[in-house]
Design a protein around this motif. Sequence first.
Motif, PDB file in Angstrom:
ATOM      1  N   LEU A 431      36.169 -30.173 -36.244  1.00 21.20           N
ATOM      2  CA  LEU A 431      36.633 -30.367 -34.771  1.00 21.20           C
ATOM      3  C   LEU A 431      36.812 -29.143 -34.030  1.00 21.20           C
ATOM      4  N   ASP A 432      36.079 -29.082 -32.767  1.00 25.40           N
ATOM      5  CA  ASP A 432      35.949 -27.855 -32.161  1.00 25.40           C
ATOM      6  C   ASP A 432      37.283 -27.848 -30.850  1.00 25.40           C
ATOM      7  N   ASP A 433      37.536 -26.772 -30.267  1.00 26.27           N
ATOM      8  CA  ASP A 433      38.391 -26.728 -29.245  1.00 26.27           C
ATOM      9  C   ASP A 433      39.637 -27.479 -29.203  1.00 26.27           C
ATOM     10  N   PHE A 434      40.273 -27.550 -30.533  1.00 24.12           N
ATOM     11  CA  PHE A 434      41.389 -28.206 -30.469  1.00 24.12           C
ATOM     12  C   PHE A 434      42.553 -27.922 -29.586  1.00 24.12           C
ATOM     13  N   VAL A 452      39.282 -27.798 -38.613  1.00 28.84           N
ATOM     14  CA  VAL A 452      39.854 -27.548 -37.047  1.00 28.84           C
ATOM     15  C   VAL A 452      39.759 -26.382 -36.391  1.00 28.84           C
ATOM     16  N   LYS A 453      39.218 -26.163 -35.400  1.00 25.86           N
ATOM     17  CA  LYS A 453      38.963 -24.939 -34.739  1.00 25.86           C
ATOM     18  C   LYS A 453      39.918 -24.874 -33.339  1.00 25.86           C
ATOM     19  N   ILE A 454      40.976 -23.970 -33.473  1.00 27.02           N
ATOM     20  CA  ILE A 454      41.825 -24.046 -32.262  1.00 27.02           C
ATOM     21  C   ILE A 454      41.470 -23.452 -31.274  1.00 27.02           C
ATOM     22  N   ASP A 455      41.495 -24.181 -30.106  1.00 27.77           N
ATOM     23  CA  ASP A 455      41.009 -23.534 -28.657  1.00 27.77           C
ATOM     24  C   ASP A 455      41.344 -22.233 -28.513  1.00 27.77           C
ATOM     25  N   GLY A 456      40.573 -21.473 -27.995  1.00 28.84           N
ATOM     26  CA  GLY A 456      40.847 -20.015 -27.500  1.00 28.84           C
ATOM     27  C   GLY A 456      42.012 -19.868 -26.786  1.00 28.84           C
ATOM     28  N   ALA A 488      40.505 -19.855 -35.958  1.00 32.60           N
ATOM     29  CA  ALA A 488      41.264 -19.541 -34.596  1.00 32.60           C
ATOM     30  C   ALA A 488      40.230 -18.783 -33.893  1.00 32.60           C
ATOM     31  N   GLU A 489      39.714 -19.402 -32.621  1.00 29.25           N
ATOM     32  CA  GLU A 489      38.584 -18.661 -32.011  1.00 29.25           C
ATOM     33  C   GLU A 489      39.078 -17.766 -31.010  1.00 29.25           C
ATOM     34  N   MET A 490      38.108 -17.060 -30.267  1.00 31.44           N
ATOM     35  CA  MET A 490      38.723 -16.030 -29.463  1.00 31.44           C
ATOM     36  C   MET A 490      39.816 -15.068 -29.833  1.00 31.44           C
TER      37      MET A 490
HETATM   38 MG    MG Z   1      35.873 -23.744 -28.920  1.00 34.43          MG
END
Ligand code: MG
Length: 544
Positions: A431-434, A452-456, A488-490
Amino acid sequence: MSIAARRLLGLAFANADMLLEIESGGVILLALGAAQATLGADEAALVGRSWRELVVEADRPMLEALFAGLEDGARRPPLVVRIAGHPGRAVAFTARRLPDNDGRISCAVLAAPPPPAAGSSASDGLLEREGFEVIARSLMDAAKVTGQQLELAMVEMAGLGDARDVLGGAAGAALERQVAGALRAESHQGSAAARLGEDRFVLLREPGENAATMVRRLSRVVATHAGGQSLRAAAHAVPLESGSPARLARALRYALDDFIAEGLKDVPPISLSQAMDRSVRRTLTRAGELGAAVSQRRFTLAYQPVVDIHTGLAHHHEALVRFEDGGSPFTMVRMAEEFDLIEELDQAVVEQVVRQLKGDRTGKLKLAANISGRSIGSEVFVAGMERLIKADARLKDKLIFEITESAAIDDLEVANRHIQSLRGLGCTVCLDDFGAGAASFAYLQRLSVDVVKIDGRYVRDLASDGRDGALVRHLVQLCKELEVKTVAEMVETPEIEDAARKAGVDFAQGWLYGRPADRPEPAINHEAAVPIVARRTGASKEWR
Ligand code: MG
Ligand code: C2E
Ligand code: MG
């Protein structure tokens, strides 16, 4: 005082609570009227002070611009300024410079309600786009009753970004403040100007004056602060016509979209409706071009590593679509969603990802493809994915789907069924952009996913240890309980990485490890690999 003077005063006070005369340097020479009630000081105490001390700092550049832009004899519409040291108190300033009066400025000051607070988050008093649209709508509504006509002026100030960068630091910031003040001084009551981009602004103003006159005044005022850098101002003005509120709001939105995307064109629109038509036409043309680019597969993929946060080794790569302009695909993806092109785009991207996986000789490559929330709800799309995966047994374990939140998932039950069928075939689903959308927690509750990908936006502020830190920690905890891995993205700095690791995050992605590149690099070859960050900081062992 002679009778004549009294009569004159009576006339002057007919539309003023206070009269001020200010010399060209800003010192008050004369103060008459209800000084305490308006400006918060006695008449006598005002004389000899600079007007600047009376006005809140954020409003000073606006009054400076008003005074600097006054031509002899000309009078400008009133501007509402807030009084320093008296929260909630404001006055409307009307200024005039009489000819042959040593450059002195005569001001009529009238107590006024403070300007609306909506949307003016910037300290320079310029509105954000959203706040501007709110204020524009309420002024259009009020115009029906008051009859007050306004026009929309779109202003471009070419060279502003460069001038600010060349001036740098304090001088650059001062230029920005003066530009903001000059634009506000042109706007209705000083509180109806907004920044739409680095060099693009919009404001509402009283009609009747040629836009070119405003441009000349703006150029003159701004040039004195530009430190010799060239700034070229231009503007188009269109009347705010009458019509249903919904139609006007839509016309305004499209006109602003058009201006942001295209800037000022040679032929100015003559009305808001025309600006809207132009924007709709342009959008349809671009949608047509996007459709052609998708069906002719005119796009490439960029690959960005996602690393195991404990080992620093690349775990897989995310494939990010790139169109011919090479920039962020975000607006194109949004457009593809709006114009029902997204399934075809996502399908084409996955096919390309699969080709890349099949061509991998190391057998280690794993790739993630982004899938819109719209596509995962589609039977046809998911059936196509299943066929693709079943056709090659090697794809099992190598294909990851990231479900993005750019479009809402309409039917969570259907989406979950589709997700389970992809997982059943051995694929990982993320799940992207959480946290980016309002529905994230509902998604997590109703969709069984692996990652789960945590929003940047939460990750980037992790190191500063504010509320976002607490949010990420709790989210990670929740995911652990649900046996869902987290990314964790970004992650841009070692400090953010450290904070993410401490928060319990499993994987990380971001500029710290690598920007999106033409090929999936560094390769995934765990036996020989050196953690990406160690390599980045100059460790001796090379990737093979
Ligand atoms: Mg994203
Ligand atoms: P996303 O899936 O959340 O992808 C991550 C975005 O963050 C990428 O932007 C990436 O370049 C950027 N990024 C990565 N690390 C950093 C960092 O450290 N700092 C900053 N500031 N940015 C970083 P990109 O490539 O512009 O993609 C934007 C969005 O477009 C993606 O967000 C995704 O939602 C969508 N997208 C991209 N490719 C596709 C696709 O093939 N299909 C669909 N449906 N959407 C796609
Ligand atoms: Mg993604």
